[in-house]
Design an enzyme around this catalytic site. Structure first.
Site, PDB file in Angstrom:
ATOM      1  N   ARG A  42       0.863  -1.181   0.000  1.00  0.00           N
ATOM      2  CA  ARG A  42       0.000   0.000   0.000  1.00  0.00           C
ATOM      3  C   ARG A  42       0.894   1.225   0.000  1.00  0.00           C
ATOM      4  NH1 ARG A  42       2.481   1.535   3.781  1.00  0.00           N
ATOM      5  NH2 ARG A  42       1.018   3.251   3.958  1.00  0.00           N
ATOM      6  N   GLY A  43       0.305   2.383  -0.215  1.00  0.00           N
ATOM      7  CA  GLY A  43       1.082   3.611  -0.356  1.00  0.00           C
ATOM      8  C   GLY A  43       1.224   3.908  -1.835  1.00  0.00           C
ATOM      9  N   ALA A  44       0.939   5.163  -2.206  1.00  0.00           N
ATOM     10  CA  ALA A  44       0.842   5.499  -3.627  1.00  0.00           C
ATOM     11  C   ALA A  44       2.082   5.116  -4.441  1.00  0.00           C
ATOM     12  CB  ALA A  44       0.500   6.978  -3.780  1.00  0.00           C
ATOM     13  N   ARG A  67      -7.181  -0.885  -7.468  1.00  0.00           N
ATOM     14  CA  ARG A  67      -7.631   0.122  -6.491  1.00  0.00           C
ATOM     15  C   ARG A  67      -7.854   1.434  -7.226  1.00  0.00           C
ATOM     16  NH1 ARG A  67      -4.649   0.661  -0.880  1.00  0.00           N
ATOM     17  NH2 ARG A  67      -6.677   1.539  -0.326  1.00  0.00           N
ATOM     18  N   GLN A  83      -2.308   1.951   9.930  1.00  0.00           N
ATOM     19  CA  GLN A  83      -0.987   2.043   9.295  1.00  0.00           C
ATOM     20  C   GLN A  83      -0.025   2.903  10.106  1.00  0.00           C
ATOM     21  OE1 GLN A  83      -3.889   2.520   7.709  1.00  0.00           O
ATOM     22  NE2 GLN A  83      -3.867   1.694   5.630  1.00  0.00           N
ATOM     23  N   ASP A 120      -2.409  10.181  -2.078  1.00  0.00           N
ATOM     24  CA  ASP A 120      -2.645   9.112  -3.054  1.00  0.00           C
ATOM     25  C   ASP A 120      -2.946   9.667  -4.439  1.00  0.00           C
ATOM     26  OD1 ASP A 120      -3.516   8.130  -0.198  1.00  0.00           O
ATOM     27  OD2 ASP A 120      -2.873   6.389  -1.355  1.00  0.00           O
ATOM     28  N   ASN A 127      -5.980  11.824   0.302  1.00  0.00           N
ATOM     29  CA  ASN A 127      -5.072  11.040   1.156  1.00  0.00           C
ATOM     30  C   ASN A 127      -5.939  10.213   2.099  1.00  0.00           C
ATOM     31  OD1 ASN A 127      -2.429  10.259   2.036  1.00  0.00           O
ATOM     32  ND2 ASN A 127      -2.651  11.582   3.827  1.00  0.00           N
ATOM     33  N   LYS A 128      -5.300   9.395   2.894  1.00  0.00           N
ATOM     34  CA  LYS A 128      -5.990   8.508   3.836  1.00  0.00           C
ATOM     35  C   LYS A 128      -7.096   9.253   4.577  1.00  0.00           C
ATOM     36  CE  LYS A 128      -5.277   5.056   4.284  1.00  0.00           C
ATOM     37  NZ  LYS A 128      -6.035   4.131   3.419  1.00  0.00           N
TER      38      LYS A 128
END
Lengths: 369, 369
Positions: A53-55, A94, A207, A248, A258-259
Site C-alpha cells: 500500500r502507499g501510492a 484500487r 498504518q 494518493d 489522502n488517507k
C-alpha cells in the site's frame, strides 16, 4: 532504508525465481513476512488486500505486474491486446491512488513504443526497474527539500524539538525508500536536528500505529503514538509545529486525496495557524482532474475492516470484534483536502504552493498547460 | 431506557443490600455485567476505570458515592469533616467532567444545610435520588427540545432520512435515561421521523462502536458505524445533516469540552456549513470558567488504552496489542471546541446560542451574573 541494520525495500525483483517479492505489510509490526508475487492475479490480490500500500509503492507494484504478465506468457508478451488487457486488470485493483495507473501505463507504453518486436521483455523489465529507482530518488529529493522546512523551524525554536504530526504511513514502506512525508523527517534526523513525530494511529487499518511507529523506531526517531482524534487538541496547545502527510492523488489544481481523516487534520492546522505540508513525487499528481472533491474516486472498502481489529496476543496475530455483531459499518478509505488548506507541496523538484499556477511553474513539462 | 424490552438504567440504588449497582460499561456490547459499589473506594474505582462514564452518570455516581460514605460509617455521617474528606476523594476521581463535582457538592450541601443532626442519612439518600431523577427528566426535556430541530430538518427534506453524526456515547448509558445527544434522536424516532445515525467509533475506548451502536440497535434506530476519521468526508459529500454531541464540561461562555476528537468534527461541520449542536443538562455548565481551552483540565489517561484494543473473539473478551511493544503513546481524553464552532446548545430549558448572553438569558438563576 535501514530495518534492523539490514537494507530493505518493500518490493524487489527476484529475477532468477521469475517473480517479485514484497513485504506483506498486513502483519507488521508483529511479523515480518515476505510474500511472492508470481502472476498478475497475485499482484492484483496484493494491491487490493493491501499486502502492499502507499501510492508510490502501488505504482511500482503495478509496473512489476506488467512484467509478471509478460514473463508468464512469453508467447503473448508481444501481443499488444493481451498486454493491454492485463494492464487494465491491474489498473482496476484500487481506484484512488493515481500512481497505479501511471506506473502500469508507463511500462505498457515503453513496451509498445520502444520494443515493438522481440526484445519487449527486456524493455518491460528495464522500465519497471527504472520506475522503482526513480521513485526512490524522488523520495530522497523530497527529503532534501522538506528538510529545509524542518531546519528553518528548528532555527526559529533555537534548536528545541520540532514536533511533526503525520497521518497514515507515508514512509519507506509506502515508497521504496525514505518515504514521502517521512523523507524530510529522516533527512533532518540524520543531520542531527531534534525532531519528534506524533503518529496518528490511522483507523481503520492502523498504518500509523503498525507501520510508521515501526519504521521510526527502527531508525531511532523519537515518536509518540496518538489516536486520530488527538491531533486537534495537540495543535490547540502548540504541541505540533507542522503537519506532514503523503497523498494518493493530488489534482494539478492542488486538491489532495489522502488517507481518510487527513482533511480533519488540515482543518485543525488551519484553525491553529500551523503549516500543513503534503509531500509527493510528481507521479502522484493527476494532470487531468481539476476538482478533487467532485472528481477523485474514493474507494469504499469492506466494513469488516472497521468492525474487526487485528493485533498481537500471546505471540499470535489475533482479530477481535469491537461493535455488536450485527451493527452495520461503512469504510471510506480516503478523503480530499481542498487546496485552500494546504500550505505547500514538497516535491522532488522543490517546494511549491497549492495552486495551478505554482504547480505549472514547477512542472511545465508534465502536461499541455 | 429499553434494552431488550427490559427497563434498565445504568445505575440504581440497591437499598436493602446497602449498595449501589451499575452496568459495567467496559464489557459492553459483548457482556452485560452488573457491578456492585459498596464503598467510596469502589465508587472511585468505577469512575476512574470507566466502569461508569458520561458526564451526567458520573455526577449521579458521585452523588451515590456520598451516600455510600455515610452508610459505611453511620457514626461519622454527622461529622462534616469526615464527609467533606470523602467528598474531596470522590471529586478527584476524574478531572474533566464538571458534573462529578456538582453532584458530590450538591449532596454534601444538602446534608450539611438541611440535616445538621440525626436524620442526615435520609437527607443524603434523598438528595442523591433527586439528582438521578432530575437528570433523567432533564434528558427527557433535552429530547423534546432537540427533536424540534430534527423535525424541522425532516420537513425541509420532504420527509427524507435525516442523517445525524454523533461522537462518543451521550446516550442513556451515559445519562440515566434518554441521553443528552441521543435524546432528540430517540424522541424523533418515537415520533416516526426517519432518522439515521452515523456513529463515530471514538478511539481509544470505542464508546461509539461499543455503546452507542448497542443502544441504537436495541432501540431499533438505523445507524452505521464509522471510524473517527470518516466524518469530514461524509460532511463534504452532504451525507450528514447535523452533528449532535454531548459534553463533559461547558463554560458559561460556550466553550465545550467533550471526548477527544469532537473539535475536529466541529471544524468539519463549520467548513461544510452543517449545524453542530451540543446537548447538555444545566449540570454540565461550568459557571466559573470563561476560557475552555486555557482553563478546562484535560485528563491524560493510561497510554495502554491507545496501544491495546479489546474486543470479542470466540465468545471471550480479548485484548490485542496494535503497535510495536515498545512504542510510546499518549492518551488525551478530551478536547475543547471553541464556542464560535457551536451552532447552539440543547438544554432542558430549550435551545440557546453559544455565547454568554444567551446562556445567561436561559439560566439567569444559576449564578451571580
Amino acid at each position: 532504508m535501514n530495518s534492523n541494520s539490514k537494507h530493505m525495500r518493500p518490493i524487489w525483483l527476484a529475477e532468477k525465481k521469475g517473480m517479485v517479492q514484497v513485504i506483506d505489510q498486513r502483519y507488521l509490526p508483529h511479523e515480518l513476512i515476505v510474500k511472492d508475487l508470481k502472476t498478475v492475479n497475485d499482484t492484483i490480490y496484493a494491491i487490493k488486500q493491501m499486502v502492499v500500500r502507499g501510492a508510490p509503492l502501488i505504482g511500482a507494484t503495478g509496473a512489476y505486474g506488467v512484467y509478471l504478465a509478460a514473463i508468464n506468457s512469453p508467447g503473448k508478451a508481444a501481443d499488444n491486446e493481451y498486454l493491454l488487457g492485463e494492464c487494465e486488470k491491474l489498473k482496476a485493483a484500487r481506484p484512488t491512488a493515481v500512481n497505479l495507473e501511471w506506473g502500469v501505463d508507463r511500462v505498457y507504453n515503453a513496451a509498445v513504443k520502444k520494443a515493438p518486436g522481440e526484445n519487449r521483455m527486456d524493455a518491460i523489465k528495464a522500465e519497471a526497474r527504472k520506475i522503482v529507482e526513480e521513485e526512490a530518488e524522488n523520495c530522497r529529493m523530497i527529503g532534501v527539500h522538506g528538510c529545509d522546512l524542518i531546519e528553518e523551524f528548528s532555527r526559529k525554536k533555537g534548536g528545541k524539538t520540532v514536533n511533526i504530526l503525520t497521518h497514515c504511513n507515508a514512509g519507506w514502506l509506502a515508497c521504496i525508500e525514505y518515504g514521502t512525508a517521512t523523507a524530510p523527517i529522516y533527512t533532518a534526523f540524520e543531520k542531527g536536528i531534534d525532531v519528534h513525530v506524533w503518529v496518528d494511529e490511522t483507523r481503520p487499518l492502523n498504518q500509523g500505529a503498525r507501520l510508521t511507529t515501526w519504521e521510526l523506531a527502527k531508525a531511532g526517531v523519537k515518536h509518540t503514538l496518538i489516536t486520530d482524534n488527538a491531533g486537534g487538541h495537540l495543535m490547540q496547545h502548540h504541541m505540533v509545529d507542522m503537519v506532514m502527510v503523503g497523498t494518493d492523488r493530488t489534482t494539478h489544481t492542488g486538491d489532495v486525496a489522502n488517507k481518510i481523516g487527513t482533511y480533519l487534520k488540515a482543518l485543525a492546522a488551519k484553525d491553529c495557524g500551523i503549516p500543513f505540508y503534503v509531500a509527493l513525487p510528481s507521479s502522484t499528481f493527476d494532470w487531468q482532474l481539476t476538482d478533487g472533491i467532485a472528481q477523485i474516486p474514493i474507494e469504499e472498502r469492506d466494513p469488516d475492516e472497521v468492525r474487526f481489529i487485528e493485533g498481537e496476543k500471546d505471540g499470535k496475530i489475533t482479530r477481535v470484534l469491537v461493535p455488536p455483531a450485527d451493527s452495520p459499518a461503512a469504510n471510506f478509505a480516503f478523503d480530499v483536502t481542498p487546496a485552500r488548506l494546504v500550505t505547500a507541496f514538497i516535491t522532488e523538484r522543490g517546494i511549491c504552493n497549492a495552486n495551478v499556477h505554482d504547480i505549472k511553474n514547477l512542472f511545465p513539462d508534465k502536461k499541455q498547460w
